[in-house]
Scaffold this active site. Structure first.
Site, PDB file in Angstrom:
ATOM      1  N   ASP A 116      33.405  46.452  37.909  1.00  0.00           N
ATOM      2  CA  ASP A 116      33.452  44.640  38.093  1.00  0.00           C
ATOM      3  C   ASP A 116      32.158  44.901  37.452  1.00  0.00           C
ATOM      4  OD1 ASP A 116      32.485  42.204  37.699  1.00  0.00           O
ATOM      5  OD2 ASP A 116      32.525  41.941  39.755  1.00  0.00           O
ATOM      6  N   LYS A 132      38.375  31.994  42.798  1.00  0.00           N
ATOM      7  CA  LYS A 132      38.050  31.836  43.985  1.00  0.00           C
ATOM      8  C   LYS A 132      38.219  30.100  44.746  1.00  0.00           C
ATOM      9  CE  LYS A 132      34.806  36.110  42.641  1.00  0.00           C
ATOM     10  NZ  LYS A 132      33.242  36.167  41.846  1.00  0.00           N
ATOM     11  N   LYS A 159      30.375  48.035  41.425  1.00  0.00           N
ATOM     12  CA  LYS A 159      29.617  47.011  40.252  1.00  0.00           C
ATOM     13  C   LYS A 159      29.163  48.038  39.287  1.00  0.00           C
ATOM     14  CE  LYS A 159      29.571  42.787  41.881  1.00  0.00           C
ATOM     15  NZ  LYS A 159      30.396  41.649  41.064  1.00  0.00           N
ATOM     16  N   ASP A 187      37.108  36.955  35.796  1.00  0.00           N
ATOM     17  CA  ASP A 187      36.233  37.056  37.102  1.00  0.00           C
ATOM     18  C   ASP A 187      35.708  34.857  36.647  1.00  0.00           C
ATOM     19  OD1 ASP A 187      34.874  35.515  39.275  1.00  0.00           O
ATOM     20  OD2 ASP A 187      34.043  36.898  39.833  1.00  0.00           O
ATOM     21  N   GLU A 227      37.037  44.297  35.293  1.00  0.00           N
ATOM     22  CA  GLU A 227      36.984  43.258  35.897  1.00  0.00           C
ATOM     23  C   GLU A 227      35.887  42.402  34.719  1.00  0.00           C
ATOM     24  OE1 GLU A 227      35.265  40.034  39.512  1.00  0.00           O
ATOM     25  OE2 GLU A 227      36.265  41.475  39.915  1.00  0.00           O
TER      26      GLU A 227
END
Length: 335
Positions: free
Chosen positions: A140, A216, A109, A192, A166
């Protein structure tokens, strides 16, 4: 497509749990989730608490899809997964990675509110040192940068041999512009939020704004809807999760098992970030993989980790509102 189960049936099997995290993640220290039992087994309804009812209703459709419909045919028995490194100080990286047995890929992250690019560089450097030259690193940003900030950050992080970046920016137009600017560097962009939170999840692919989709199952409305999105987009996909319990992770594993091609390690190892779970054998990585099998909630653990009566009432009211949204659309799933 299956009929929307009666609200009373959903409420009758509903259990709300509160699971502590090993380290703060997405601004929370406790993950709340609702577990439901359908004809096909246990399923999960767990949109983050800040999401509104319209968005959360997609998550309920996903939960119903998994609990009330047979899973698609599995093409593989095991799913390779990545480690997930929250926005921790660099000195805590080794501790976090130790929770992910055998994982060859780490998702890190970055762009955390209140931190600087230097913090991201230090964290990613520590991950590279820990995983070695053969390990894979993806970062991400959760849409935390504008285009100029993202371009600068990608340059600063490129020395660590990134697998992809991401959701560096929020909008499809920004992603397309960034992709144009950094194409010469050979670092792919994965989308995402531009997939799971979009009215049109194919728009990012249609605009040529991403190289990879992060998909997801629950927020997209279920495994079948997610498979359709991947097919229509025509891009390689990474199956991921949203800090689910092991029940929710098994939904993601069923999606990953059904994909014709699985080119990337999946973000389905996040049970390792929890210090408690609802399954007697949590779906944590072993040798870098998790099994593609349904997970049953353990009745004793549902009791042990039950949320407070106030929080359980909040979730039951939320379930009722989201059920009403699905009833109005009369289309909880797409086959």
């Amino acid at each position: 497509m299956t009929a929307l189960p009666p609200l009373a049936d959903l409420l009758a099997s509903a259990h709300v749990v509160a699971l502590p995290l090993a380290t703060r993640f997405r601004g929370i220290e406790v993950r709340e989730a609702m577990l439901l039992e359908g004809p096909e087994g246990w399923t999960e309804f767990s949109p983050f608490v800040e999401y509104d009812d319209a968005e959360s209703a997609h998550w309920l459709a996903g939960a119903i899809d998994f609990g009330w419909m047979p899973a698609p045919r599995a093409l593989r028995a095991d799913i390779p997964v990545n480690a997930t490194v929250p926005a921790v100080p660099a000195e805590r990286v080794a501790e976090v990675l130790s929770r992910f047995d055998g994982c060859r890929t780490a998702k890190v992250k970055v762009a955390e509110a209140g931190q600087r690019l230097g913090d991201d560089v230090a964290r990613v450097r520590a991950v590279r040192e820990a995983v070695g030259p053969e390990g894979r690193i993806r970062v991400d940003a959760n849409a935390g940068w504008n285009v100029d900030e993202a371009e600068h950050a990608v340059h600063a992080l490129a020395e660590f041999d990134l697998e992809y970046v991401e959701q560096p920016c929020a909008s499809v137009d920004e992603l397309a512009e960034l992709r144009r600017r950094i194409r010469y560097m050979g670092i792919p962009i994965a989308a995402d939020e531009s997939v799971r939170k979009a009215q049109d999840p194919i728009a990012v692919a249609r605009a040529g704004a991403a190289d990879i989709l992060v998909v997801k199952a629950q927020p997209l409305g279920g495994i079948r809807r997610a498979l359709a999105v991947i097919e229509q987009a025509g891009l390689p996909a990474v199956v991921s999760s949203a800090l689910d319990t092991s029940v929710g992770l098994s939904m993601g594993a069923a999606l990953a098992a059904a994909l014709p091609a699985l080119d990337f390690d999946c973000g389905l190892g996040t049970a390792s970030l929890l210090t408690a779970d609802v399954a007697a054998v949590p779906l944590r990585p072993r040798g870098g993989v998790i099994p593609a099998a349904r997970v049953a909630a353990d009745p004793a653990l549902l009791v042990r980790h039950a949320a407070s009566p106030e929080r359980a009432a909040w979730w039951r009211a939320r379930l009722s509102r989201c059920h009403a949204v699905l009833a109005q659309t009369s289309q909880p799933h797409e086959a």
